[in-house]
Design a protein around this motif. Structure first.
Motif, PDB file in Angstrom:
ATOM      1  N   LYS A  75      53.197  80.600  66.582  1.00 46.21           N
ATOM      2  CA  LYS A  75      53.632  81.279  67.812  1.00 46.21           C
ATOM      3  C   LYS A  75      52.617  81.019  68.927  1.00 46.21           C
ATOM      4  CE  LYS A  75      56.905  83.532  65.491  1.00 46.21           C
ATOM      5  NZ  LYS A  75      56.452  83.337  64.099  1.00 46.21           N
ATOM      6  N   ILE A  76      53.143  80.706  70.100  1.00 41.88           N
ATOM      7  CA  ILE A  76      52.291  80.514  71.273  1.00 41.88           C
ATOM      8  C   ILE A  76      52.738  81.484  72.356  1.00 41.88           C
ATOM      9  CG2 ILE A  76      53.751  78.597  72.107  1.00 41.88           C
ATOM     10  CD1 ILE A  76      51.128  77.440  73.353  1.00 41.88           C
ATOM     11  N   THR A  77      51.760  82.168  72.961  1.00 40.00           N
ATOM     12  CA  THR A  77      52.042  83.158  73.996  1.00 40.00           C
ATOM     13  C   THR A  77      51.279  82.794  75.263  1.00 40.00           C
ATOM     14  OG1 THR A  77      52.336  84.909  72.351  1.00 40.00           O
ATOM     15  CG2 THR A  77      51.908  85.601  74.622  1.00 40.00           C
ATOM     16  N   VAL A  78      51.966  82.841  76.404  1.00 39.08           N
ATOM     17  CA  VAL A  78      51.315  82.662  77.711  1.00 39.08           C
ATOM     18  C   VAL A  78      51.575  83.925  78.525  1.00 39.08           C
ATOM     19  CG1 VAL A  78      51.378  80.146  77.728  1.00 39.08           C
ATOM     20  CG2 VAL A  78      53.350  81.396  78.580  1.00 39.08           C
ATOM     21  N   LYS A  91      56.291  83.019  81.286  1.00 37.40           N
ATOM     22  CA  LYS A  91      55.518  84.031  80.577  1.00 37.40           C
ATOM     23  C   LYS A  91      56.299  84.519  79.361  1.00 37.40           C
ATOM     24  CE  LYS A  91      53.827  88.763  81.273  1.00 37.40           C
ATOM     25  NZ  LYS A  91      53.677  89.855  82.278  1.00 37.40           N
ATOM     26  N   GLY A  92      55.649  84.544  78.176  1.00 37.80           N
ATOM     27  CA  GLY A  92      56.340  85.000  76.979  1.00 37.80           C
ATOM     28  C   GLY A  92      55.782  84.362  75.720  1.00 37.80           C
ATOM     29  N   THR A  93      56.479  84.580  74.600  1.00 35.42           N
ATOM     30  CA  THR A  93      56.081  84.052  73.298  1.00 35.42           C
ATOM     31  C   THR A  93      57.150  83.107  72.773  1.00 35.42           C
ATOM     32  OG1 THR A  93      54.828  86.058  72.774  1.00 35.42           O
ATOM     33  CG2 THR A  93      55.456  84.647  70.919  1.00 35.42           C
ATOM     34  N   ILE A 113      61.944  83.232  67.881  1.00 40.25           N
ATOM     35  CA  ILE A 113      60.684  83.362  67.137  1.00 40.25           C
ATOM     36  C   ILE A 113      60.887  84.128  65.823  1.00 40.25           C
ATOM     37  CG2 ILE A 113      59.269  83.224  69.221  1.00 40.25           C
ATOM     38  CD1 ILE A 113      58.970  86.269  69.118  1.00 40.25           C
ATOM     39  N   SER A 114      62.133  84.321  65.422  1.00 38.98           N
ATOM     40  CA  SER A 114      62.414  85.137  64.232  1.00 38.98           C
ATOM     41  C   SER A 114      62.463  84.332  62.941  1.00 38.98           C
ATOM     42  CB  SER A 114      63.743  85.872  64.406  1.00 38.98           C
ATOM     43  OG  SER A 114      64.839  84.957  64.451  1.00 38.98           O
ATOM     44  N   HIS A 115      62.542  82.990  63.016  1.00 37.32           N
ATOM     45  CA  HIS A 115      62.658  82.181  61.805  1.00 37.32           C
ATOM     46  C   HIS A 115      61.350  82.170  61.026  1.00 37.32           C
ATOM     47  CE1 HIS A 115      66.450  80.981  63.301  1.00 37.32           C
ATOM     48  NE2 HIS A 115      66.016  80.082  64.159  1.00 37.32           N
ATOM     49  N   TRP A 116      61.454  82.236  59.707  1.00 37.42           N
ATOM     50  CA  TRP A 116      60.282  82.031  58.858  1.00 37.42           C
ATOM     51  C   TRP A 116      60.051  80.522  58.709  1.00 37.42           C
ATOM     52  CZ3 TRP A 116      56.196  84.380  56.887  1.00 37.42           C
ATOM     53  CH2 TRP A 116      55.468  83.722  55.884  1.00 37.42           C
TER      54      TRP A 116
END
Length: 285
Positions: A75-78, A91-93, A113-116
């Motif tokens: 996961k990458i967040t800005v 802006k977000g993840t 971003i919910s997938h394993w």
């Protein structure tokens, strides 16, 4: 079995009735955070090791989606809008995926971003925010554990590097820090500005080589409110020199030099002496 006993049983033995042991992970979890100007990038990922294996084209097959690490998806967040190779990254993840090939990779910024893991069965191309094509580079030093890091950092940009074994991928990020600073400066000056407020605004403009006339205005206000200060006069001299006013620049540097000597600020003494000499030479031409 009462509900309370059942809850304790599940906590100790897990859903399947087997004891759950907390053990060291083969691919340890990691978090890397990097400030870029007033913004921040954060990456959460796991770090698998090579363990003597062939990585790209082997453990990580070419042409197939990769989670960019191990375990759950990376996961990458800005925290502000950024730009990645001409693409807007709001802006977000996001989940970070890759499609490696021998000569070129596709890096994917994915909205779901919910997938394993790599989400291979549920991955939907339509949920990509965007993809960028990046050519892999040869890493001269073997990198045992997969590594995500940031380098070449300025107020407005950085490179995110993905390194594993002898392969490295470089992805440039940019952000409009100056636009953010203009808002921040206007806000601070509109509220209850002190001498230091004006000085810091001027120093930023001088360092970024922007709007020297406004920087000079701020420095004069800083001196008016804060009195003679060696670093106020030092930056004022640099701004005046940038405007081509070497006469004023020398006077400001001489004032900074005088105060610096009295306070035994040796570094500022040396810098001012060097500038005074250079600007006097320019005045003789």
């Amino acid at each position: 079995m009462t509900s309370r006993i059942l809850i304790v049983f599940l906590l100790v033995f897990g859903i399947n009735g087997y004891a759950q042991i907390n053990h060291p992970k083969a691919s340890p979890f990691a978090v890397v955070e990097q400030e870029v100007g007033l913004s921040k990038i954060s990456v959460k990922y796991s770090r698998p090791a090579t363990n003597g294996r062939e990585i790209f084209g082997g453990l990580v097959p070419y042409g197939r989606i990769w989670r960019v690490g191990a375990n759950e998806s990376t996961k990458i967040t800005v925290d502000t809008d950024m730009t990645v190779m001409g693409n807007t990254l709001p802006k977000g993840t996001y989940a970070l995926y890759a499609f490696p090939e021998a000569s070129e990779w596709q890096m994917v910024f994915h909205k779901n971003i919910s997938h394993w893991g790599d989400g291979r069965k549920d991955y939907d191309l339509k949920e990509d925010l965007f993809r960028v094509n990046v050519k892999p580079q040869k890493n001269l030093h073997h990198q045992e554990n997969f590594l995500i890091a940031f380098d070449s950092i300025t107020h407005n940009s950085t490179n995110m590097t993905l390194t594993w074994a002898n392969t490295q991928i470089v992805i440039p990020f940019t952000v409009d820090t100056h636009a953010q600073m203009e808002i921040e400066i206007a806000k601070q000056i509109a509220e209850n500005p002190k001498a230091q407020t004006y000085y810091e605004a001027a120093r930023y403009l001088q360092e970024q080589e922007k709007d020297y006339e406004l920087a000079l205005k701020y420095l004069n206000k800083a001196l008016e409110l804060g009195g003679d200060t060696y670093y106020f006069h030092r930056v004022k001299s640099l701004v005046e020199a940038a405007l081509g006013d070497y006469v004023s620049a020398v006077k400001s540097a001489e004032k900074s030099l005088e105060i610096s000597k009295s306070l035994e600020k040796d570094e500022f003494v040396r810098m001012n002496e060097k500038n005074i000499k250079a600007w006097n030479q320019l005045l003789k031409k």
